[in-house]
Design an enzyme around this catalytic site. Structure first.
Site, PDB file in Angstrom:
ATOM      1  CB  SER A 146      -0.885   0.022   1.246  1.00  0.00           C
ATOM      2  OG  SER A 146      -1.552   1.259   1.346  1.00  0.00           O
ATOM      3  CE1 TYR A 159      -3.767  -1.835   5.753  1.00  0.00           C
ATOM      4  CE2 TYR A 159      -3.245   0.363   4.955  1.00  0.00           C
ATOM      5  CZ  TYR A 159      -3.595  -0.944   4.704  1.00  0.00           C
ATOM      6  OH  TYR A 159      -3.773  -1.379   3.408  1.00  0.00           O
TER       7      TYR A 159
HETATM    8  N1  LIG Z   1      -8.775  -1.047  -0.513  1.00  0.00           N
HETATM    9  C1  LIG Z   1      -7.745  -0.248  -0.438  1.00  0.00           C
HETATM   10  O1  LIG Z   1      -7.880   1.004  -0.416  1.00  0.00           O
HETATM   11  C2  LIG Z   1      -6.332  -0.798  -0.409  1.00  0.00           C
HETATM   12  C3  LIG Z   1      -5.286   0.089  -0.673  1.00  0.00           C
HETATM   13  C4  LIG Z   1      -3.988  -0.391  -0.642  1.00  0.00           C
HETATM   14  C5  LIG Z   1      -3.743  -1.701  -0.337  1.00  0.00           C
HETATM   15  N2  LIG Z   1      -4.790  -2.554  -0.074  1.00  0.00           N
HETATM   16  C6  LIG Z   1      -4.454  -3.926   0.282  1.00  0.00           C
HETATM   17  O2  LIG Z   1      -5.020  -4.804  -0.666  1.00  0.00           O
HETATM   18  C7  LIG Z   1      -5.322  -6.057  -0.040  1.00  0.00           C
HETATM   19  C8  LIG Z   1      -6.762  -6.459  -0.376  1.00  0.00           C
HETATM   20  O3  LIG Z   1      -7.651  -5.502   0.161  1.00  0.00           O
HETATM   21  P1  LIG Z   1      -9.110  -5.244  -0.466  1.00  0.00           P
HETATM   22  O4  LIG Z   1      -9.182  -3.796  -0.757  1.00  0.00           O
HETATM   23  O5  LIG Z   1      -9.388  -6.232  -1.521  1.00  0.00           O
HETATM   24  O6  LIG Z   1     -10.036  -5.452   0.802  1.00  0.00           O
HETATM   25  P2  LIG Z   1     -10.938  -6.733   1.219  1.00  0.00           P
HETATM   26  O7  LIG Z   1     -11.894  -7.062   0.155  1.00  0.00           O
HETATM   27  O8  LIG Z   1     -11.437  -6.390   2.575  1.00  0.00           O
HETATM   28  O9  LIG Z   1      -9.862  -7.905   1.308  1.00  0.00           O
HETATM   29  C9  LIG Z   1      -9.098  -8.148   2.457  1.00  0.00           C
HETATM   30  C10 LIG Z   1      -8.836  -9.617   2.491  1.00  0.00           C
HETATM   31  O10 LIG Z   1      -8.002  -9.933   3.613  1.00  0.00           O
HETATM   32  C11 LIG Z   1      -8.571 -11.059   4.264  1.00  0.00           C
HETATM   33  N3  LIG Z   1      -8.175 -11.123   5.667  1.00  0.00           N
HETATM   34  C12 LIG Z   1      -8.307 -10.171   6.610  1.00  0.00           C
HETATM   35  N4  LIG Z   1      -7.834 -10.636   7.790  1.00  0.00           N
HETATM   36  C13 LIG Z   1      -7.421 -11.923   7.559  1.00  0.00           C
HETATM   37  C14 LIG Z   1      -6.864 -12.930   8.374  1.00  0.00           C
HETATM   38  N5  LIG Z   1      -6.638 -12.739   9.694  1.00  0.00           N
HETATM   39  N6  LIG Z   1      -6.557 -14.124   7.809  1.00  0.00           N
HETATM   40  C15 LIG Z   1      -6.789 -14.348   6.487  1.00  0.00           C
HETATM   41  N7  LIG Z   1      -7.330 -13.438   5.673  1.00  0.00           N
HETATM   42  C16 LIG Z   1      -7.639 -12.232   6.208  1.00  0.00           C
HETATM   43  C17 LIG Z   1     -10.071 -10.850   4.114  1.00  0.00           C
HETATM   44  O11 LIG Z   1     -10.768 -12.056   4.400  1.00  0.00           O
HETATM   45  P3  LIG Z   1     -12.304 -12.057   4.925  1.00  0.00           P
HETATM   46  O12 LIG Z   1     -13.150 -11.948   3.684  1.00  0.00           O
HETATM   47  O13 LIG Z   1     -12.434 -13.358   5.613  1.00  0.00           O
HETATM   48  O14 LIG Z   1     -12.452 -10.860   5.832  1.00  0.00           O
HETATM   49  C18 LIG Z   1     -10.110 -10.459   2.636  1.00  0.00           C
HETATM   50  O15 LIG Z   1      -9.968 -11.585   1.812  1.00  0.00           O
HETATM   51  C19 LIG Z   1      -5.054  -5.855   1.455  1.00  0.00           C
HETATM   52  O16 LIG Z   1      -3.768  -6.363   1.775  1.00  0.00           O
HETATM   53  C20 LIG Z   1      -5.045  -4.360   1.621  1.00  0.00           C
HETATM   54  O17 LIG Z   1      -4.230  -3.937   2.714  1.00  0.00           O
HETATM   55  C21 LIG Z   1      -6.076  -2.134  -0.114  1.00  0.00           C
END
Ligand SMILES: NC(=O)c1ccc[n+]([C@@H]2O[C@H](COP(=O)([O-])OP(=O)(O)OC[C@H]3O[C@@H](n4cnc5c(N)ncnc54)[C@H](OP(=O)(O)O)[C@@H]3O)[C@@H](O)[C@H]2O)c1
Length: 253
Positions: A146, A159
């Site tokens: 990120s 975070y």
């Molecule tokens: N959205 C943004 O603005 C953004 C920006 C930069 C980077 N990112 C990064 O991109 C990645 C994906 O995020 P996203 O935006 O797609 O959000 P998301 O849909 O909420 O995905 C997050 C994922 O992480 C999983 N997760 C959370 N805690 C976990 C645990 N303890 N064990 C195993 N899995 C776990 C969630 O599983 P569950 O479905 O079971 O909760 C979900 O599959 C993350 O690493 C996030 O930090 C996101």
């Protein structure tokens, strides 16, 4: 093995219910990914993604349970996947938690959970995956980092620091795997409208999961080690890193 055009045919996703992962997978399946293994916590969401990928043309989609904080089980889980499926072309690290930034700033348990998922979980699973990629002599480990880790903001420093740690870990792993045939790609998205950011005010240069997926797939095709999404963030963050502390602290958000 990647096909003749360099597109992955087999993909393992850790955090298989992530919205960003789902958008990336749609594009990879359209480009001939045929085997997808979705590892995650939520069986219903995993099933939904699996069903969509099968309709889009994937031939085999398997779902299995993965908890980032259960690091003791990571090696055997990864061994099992590679043992049953053979070579894997792409392993996507998509799990992550934002936590509750205002709470985590003062709550040891919440803060430790964020660090355990984002940093310790990445390190543990990353080492397990890297061993297999080194042995098979090809394949890409792609990690969703990120921009929050590039210069850690006061408003979400728990975070941000956990992402800075995982980002640095994967950069180091890339150097460690140099010459093995395996690649490590770090993706640095900005603010993306997904479940993770629901209800939050979009940051400047906010983007969508579809646009991030486009950047990711282009990055895979062009062989980039570091993918910014949107690409302009490479220059924005270079400037942010140079801001004097007093100015940086006053930035909104
Ligand atoms: N959205 C943004 O603005 C953004 C920006 C930069 C980077 N990112 C990064 O991109 C990645 C994906 O995020 P996203 O935006 O797609 O959000 P998301 O849909 O909420 O995905 C997050 C994922 O992480 C999983 N997760 C959370 N805690 C976990 C645990 N303890 N064990 C195993 N899995 C776990 C969630 O599983 P569950 O479905 O079971 O909760 C979900 O599959 C993350 O690493 C996030 O930090 C996101």
């Amino acid at each position: 093995m990647n096909d003749a055009l360099g597109a992955p045919q087999s993909v393992l996703v850790l955090g298989g219910s992530s919205e960003l992962a789902r958008a990336i997978l749609r594009r990879l399946v359209a480009r001939r990914a045929r085997t997808v293994i979705l590892a995650g916590r939520d069986p219903e969401r995993l099933k939904e993604t699996a069903a969509e990928l099968l309709t889009l043309g994937a031939e085999t989609v398997e779902t299995l349970s993965f908890e980032a904080t259960e690091t003791a089980g990571h090696q055997s889980l990864i061994d099992d996947v590679f043992g049953r499926h053979g070579d894997i072309d792409l392993v996507l690290f998509a799990f992550g938690t934002l936590g509750v930034p205002e709470r985590d700033a003062t709550d040891a348990t919440g803060a430790a959970e964020v660090a355990a998922v984002n940093f310790a979980g990445s390190v543990s699973a990353g080492i397990a995956v890297a061993g297999h990629l080194r042995r098979q002599g090809h394949g890409t480990l792609m990690a969703l980092s990120s921009v929050a880790g590039v210069r850690v903001r006061p408003s979400n420093f728990v975070y941000g620091s956990s992402k800075a740690g995982m980002d640095a870990f994967f950069q180091g792993l890339r150097h460690h795997l140099e010459g093995s045939g395996a690649r490590v790609v770090v993706v640095r998205p900005g603010f993306v409208a997904t479940r993770m950011t629901a209800g939050l005010k979009p940051a400047p240069f906010a983007t969508t999961a579809e646009d991030v997926a486009e950047c990711v797939v282009r990055g895979l095709e062009t062989g980039e080690d570091l993918v910014w999404a949107p690409p302009v963030l490479r220059w924005v963050m270079a400037a942010v890193k140079l801001l004097p502390t007093a100015v940086f602290r006053r930035l909104p958000g």
